[in-house]
Design a protein around this motif. Sequence first.
Motif, mmCIF file in Angstrom:
data_model
loop_
_atom_site.group_PDB
_atom_site.id
_atom_site.type_symbol
_atom_site.label_atom_id
_atom_site.label_comp_id
_atom_site.label_asym_id
_atom_site.label_seq_id
_atom_site.Cartn_x
_atom_site.Cartn_y
_atom_site.Cartn_z
ATOM 1 N N LYS B 88 -40.860 -2.506 19.890
ATOM 2 C CA LYS B 88 -39.678 -1.982 19.234
ATOM 3 C C LYS B 88 -39.551 -0.500 19.459
ATOM 4 N N MET B 89 -40.667 0.219 19.299
ATOM 5 C CA MET B 89 -40.606 1.670 19.498
ATOM 6 C C MET B 89 -40.272 2.033 20.922
ATOM 7 N N VAL B 90 -40.912 1.282 21.842
ATOM 8 C CA VAL B 90 -40.632 1.558 23.254
ATOM 9 C C VAL B 90 -39.146 1.375 23.516
ATOM 10 N N LEU B 91 -38.597 0.298 22.945
ATOM 11 C CA LEU B 91 -37.171 0.031 23.132
ATOM 12 C C LEU B 91 -36.352 1.212 22.647
ATOM 13 N N GLN B 92 -36.703 1.711 21.466
ATOM 14 C CA GLN B 92 -35.913 2.799 20.888
ATOM 15 C C GLN B 92 -35.934 4.023 21.778
ATOM 16 N N LYS B 93 -37.179 4.463 22.101
ATOM 17 C CA LYS B 93 -37.271 5.749 22.792
ATOM 18 C C LYS B 93 -36.864 5.644 24.245
ATOM 19 N N ALA B 94 -37.388 4.605 24.907
ATOM 20 C CA ALA B 94 -37.073 4.488 26.337
ATOM 21 C C ALA B 94 -35.582 4.323 26.521
ATOM 22 N N GLY B 95 -35.002 3.592 25.542
ATOM 23 C CA GLY B 95 -33.560 3.416 25.634
ATOM 24 C C GLY B 95 -32.834 4.743 25.707
ATOM 25 N N SER B 96 -33.321 5.701 24.928
ATOM 26 C CA SER B 96 -32.631 6.993 24.912
ATOM 27 C C SER B 96 -32.746 7.708 26.244
ATOM 28 N N PHE B 97 -33.874 7.534 26.951
ATOM 29 C CA PHE B 97 -33.986 8.144 28.286
ATOM 30 C C PHE B 97 -32.918 7.576 29.205
ATOM 31 N N LEU B 98 -32.836 6.255 29.141
ATOM 32 C CA LEU B 98 -31.945 5.589 30.093
ATOM 33 C C LEU B 98 -30.489 5.916 29.779
ATOM 34 N N ILE B 99 -30.219 6.026 28.501
ATOM 35 C CA ILE B 99 -28.829 6.310 28.093
ATOM 36 C C ILE B 99 -28.403 7.673 28.608
ATOM 37 N N SER B 100 -29.305 8.659 28.445
ATOM 38 C CA SER B 100 -28.929 10.014 28.880
ATOM 39 C C SER B 100 -28.644 10.034 30.366
ATOM 40 N N GLY B 101 -29.428 9.248 31.073
ATOM 41 C CA GLY B 101 -29.178 9.190 32.521
ATOM 42 C C GLY B 101 -27.799 8.594 32.828
ATOM 43 N N LYS B 102 -27.481 7.587 32.031
ATOM 44 C CA LYS B 102 -26.206 6.895 32.278
ATOM 45 C C LYS B 102 -25.012 7.805 32.051
ATOM 46 N N GLU B 225 -31.970 -2.117 30.936
ATOM 47 C CA GLU B 225 -31.202 -0.878 31.026
ATOM 48 C C GLU B 225 -29.840 -0.971 30.359
ATOM 49 N N ASP B 226 -29.380 -2.164 30.331
ATOM 50 C CA ASP B 226 -28.049 -2.342 29.728
ATOM 51 C C ASP B 226 -28.123 -2.052 28.242
ATOM 52 N N LEU B 227 -27.162 -1.293 27.756
ATOM 53 C CA LEU B 227 -27.204 -0.873 26.358
ATOM 54 C C LEU B 227 -27.073 -2.065 25.416
ATOM 55 N N THR B 228 -26.143 -2.957 25.753
ATOM 56 C CA THR B 228 -25.938 -4.109 24.870
ATOM 57 C C THR B 228 -27.169 -4.978 24.840
ATOM 58 N N LYS B 229 -27.740 -5.140 26.072
ATOM 59 C CA LYS B 229 -28.964 -5.950 26.083
ATOM 60 C C LYS B 229 -30.040 -5.312 25.248
ATOM 61 N N GLN B 230 -30.106 -3.938 25.334
ATOM 62 C CA GLN B 230 -31.145 -3.254 24.547
ATOM 63 C C GLN B 230 -30.971 -3.523 23.062
ATOM 64 N N THR B 231 -29.728 -3.330 22.598
ATOM 65 C CA THR B 231 -29.517 -3.541 21.161
ATOM 66 C C THR B 231 -29.812 -4.971 20.784
ATOM 67 N N GLN B 232 -29.434 -5.891 21.704
ATOM 68 C CA GLN B 232 -29.701 -7.296 21.410
ATOM 69 C C GLN B 232 -31.195 -7.541 21.219
ATOM 70 N N THR B 234 -33.494 -5.366 20.694
ATOM 71 C CA THR B 234 -34.034 -4.662 19.526
ATOM 72 C C THR B 234 -33.832 -5.454 18.260
ATOM 73 N N GLN B 235 -32.648 -6.032 18.139
ATOM 74 C CA GLN B 235 -32.399 -6.828 16.935
ATOM 75 C C GLN B 235 -33.349 -7.993 16.841
ATOM 76 N N GLU B 236 -33.506 -8.674 18.011
ATOM 77 C CA GLU B 236 -34.406 -9.826 18.001
ATOM 78 C C GLU B 236 -35.793 -9.428 17.547
ATOM 79 N N VAL B 237 -36.250 -8.320 18.150
ATOM 80 C CA VAL B 237 -37.615 -7.886 17.829
ATOM 81 C C VAL B 237 -37.743 -7.563 16.345
#
Lengths: 70, 773
Positions: B88-102, B225-232, B234-237
């Motif tokens: 879950k934590m990895v999802l949160q933080k790593a997601g932010s790296f990828l988002i900034s790149g996007k 990498e997909d934002l929607t997939k990430q949130t999905q 994350t919710q599952e987790v």
Amino acid sequence: MGFIFTTLIFVAIGLIASLCTRICCNKGPSANLFHLTLVITATICCWMMWAIVYLAQMNPLIVPILSEEE
Amino acid sequence: MLNDDKSPFQRTFVNQVKRCAEMSRKLRFLKDQINKAGLLSSALPTLQSDVDLEALESQLADHEHELIEMNANSEKLQQTYNELLEFKMVLQKAGSFLISGKSYESAEGRELDENVYPSDYPESDSTSLLEQATQSEPSNSSGLRFISGIIPKSKVLFFERMLFRATRGNLLFNQAPADELIMDHVSSEMVEKTIFVVFFSGEQAKTKILKICEAFGANCYPVPEDLTKQTQITQEVSLRLSELETTLDVGIRHRNAALHSIGVHLSIWMNMVKREKAVFDTLNMLNFDVTKKCLVGEGWCPIFAKPQIQEALQRATFDSNSQIGIIFHVMDSVESPPTYFRTNTFTNAYQEIVDAYGVAKYQEANPAVYTVITFPFLFAVMFGDWGHGICLLLGALILIAREGKLSSQKLGSFMEMLFGGRYVLLLMSLFSIYCGLIYNEFFSVPYHIFGDSAYRCRDASCSDAHTVGLIKYRDAYPFGVDPSWRGSRSELPFLNSLKMKMSILFGVAQMNLGIMLSYFNSLFFNNSLDIRYQFIPQMIFLNSLFGYLSLLIIIKWCTGSQADLYHVMIYMFLSPFDDLAENELFWGQRPLQIVLLLSALVAVPWMLFPKPFILRKLHAERFQGRRYGVLRSSEMDIDSEPGSARHHEEEFNFSEVFVHQMIHSIEFVLGSVSNTASYLRLWALSLAHSELSTVFYEKVLLLAWGYENILIRMVGLAVFAFATAFILLMMETLSAFLHALRLHWVEFQNKFYGGDGYKFKPFSFAALADDED
């Protein structure tokens, strides 16, 4: 004179103490003997201590020499 | 012990003992589990409904099994929980790296060559990443990928460096610290972790990076990498996490409930198992007789307890409904019985002091009877100060007053020793007060309690008080040391002479008491040989030398003679026939000294030679008739009592006996000098105590009191109090205790004590409980 007198006092105290222990805790012959032994030993030890110190001071070879007051 | 010849594994009840041991192991395991779970084991004082041992065994096995299972399950659950948390934590933080790149990408527009993505990241929007990456590093033909994971914070630096080296700089490393502490299951404690994302290109790089991740203990989790997939995801987790939490909770509560129900009975069960084990251990010491129908046992019991034992055996026969009664038969034994002294709380401490040196041989004189008084008395001679004595008395009274409460508590080892010796401390303090009054020292200050001093100035002006000194005008001070001595310049010569002579007198008295006890020992054991050839020469030797010295001391004190006792004793040995001149203390001294010297010289061979020869003659007489009767009707004799030792010593080793006697005599002769000198420690320690006390009083308290400042006075008082409490009360007490103990153990007891017996240790359920805790 003081020596013999105080020795008699010690003897008297010893007798009174043995009588007291016999009256207060009379628990059978071996226990009585044990208590008597204790009282007599204590009396003799105490008397010896007093007698030694008294005899040593009866005819002293040296006298107190006061030290200088500062 | 009838079964000495069988090994422990052959004994009859060995299986039962094993089962008991196994049960107590299980009980210990359960207790550990309860402690780990932090539950208090409430020992309910329920009645001992006699739980059957077999039922208990199976019950314990069940409980243990259940508990182990529960533990394993919760372990697994906990691990899964941790992993999900990390994910879950990895999802949160790593997601932010990828988002900034996007977002960067959408500003820059898309512009890319070919991208080959690893199969677990099936998204197409990582062009942003690539854009960013290609601007910093040259892109590889196999495309850019990333690995995200989590690693303990302490290892991040090395990890990064390692990755750089491995990929030769072809990577981008982003990291961010995790928000909360996570349980690291390697070390099972909460550590800080850092989430990282590594961008790299190439297959080789990937394998290398994965290996390095494994080596550093970093856990990699796939992040879409997909934002929607990430949130999905994350919710599952999060959902799964909350499920797991509830499951874990339920599991823990279930386990605690089980433990609680066990804990209630635990102490009772442990007790029972201990008792059963002890019973079986004791049963193992018995032996089946030939017909294998009854058990035979040998043991010791005190004579006064015989009727009680017979009564108990009758009760046992009745309770167990056996058809044959138990036979209780008194036997003769060749072995020496164990020693058993009945003590109460008061005498117990003294008996232990004596036993610590050696347990008395069966029926020999018990030195503890005299030690009860002489030990505290000798302590007090070395400690004499009635102020300190009062402090010790207060301490002893407090311990005795709180006896009931303290005896049930568990005390530290130092307090336990102190508490066990509370009655010794009481007597020590009482005698210290007495000796303090005699030495006239109250925290080293003398008082005129018993009247005026016997000394005064020679004339009214006291002009020569500091040069020639005072003069004695009355009878000696009636009780104790005259208060005029304290502080005078001739105090130490006088007190030293007094205390040294006092030590010698006490020493000779106690040693004579010891020799008298050896006489009574020999009398009791009907050993007339010892009386004639050991007691009498010992008495003669000790008293003609050191008894005579004591006599001289007393005469010198009574007459006030100027004779020098050192010279008297030395010339008695060196030139006994010379004229005494100024060393004459009484009429007839010279002939008396010659007689005493001769008797001492005669006493030495008297204690050395006759005894071994007489012993040899006696032994020869006793076995004279037997020399021809070797036809042993002895098959019956030797085997009739299996196991009980009946051996006759047929040999008499003369040289051994002679050497033994020689050692004993030399020990006594040389020991009489050294032991008498050893008693001088009474002088030495009392001097040390008095001097320390004086120093603290004069140099701390009086010095501080001399100033007018209240603060300095307070500080001085505090230092004086601490110094008195720690150095004088604790250290000096221990020191005097030790030396008085040594005087008893060595100088007093080596005159008569055998001390090679063994203690009577009866089987007792009560002692069990204390034992194993």
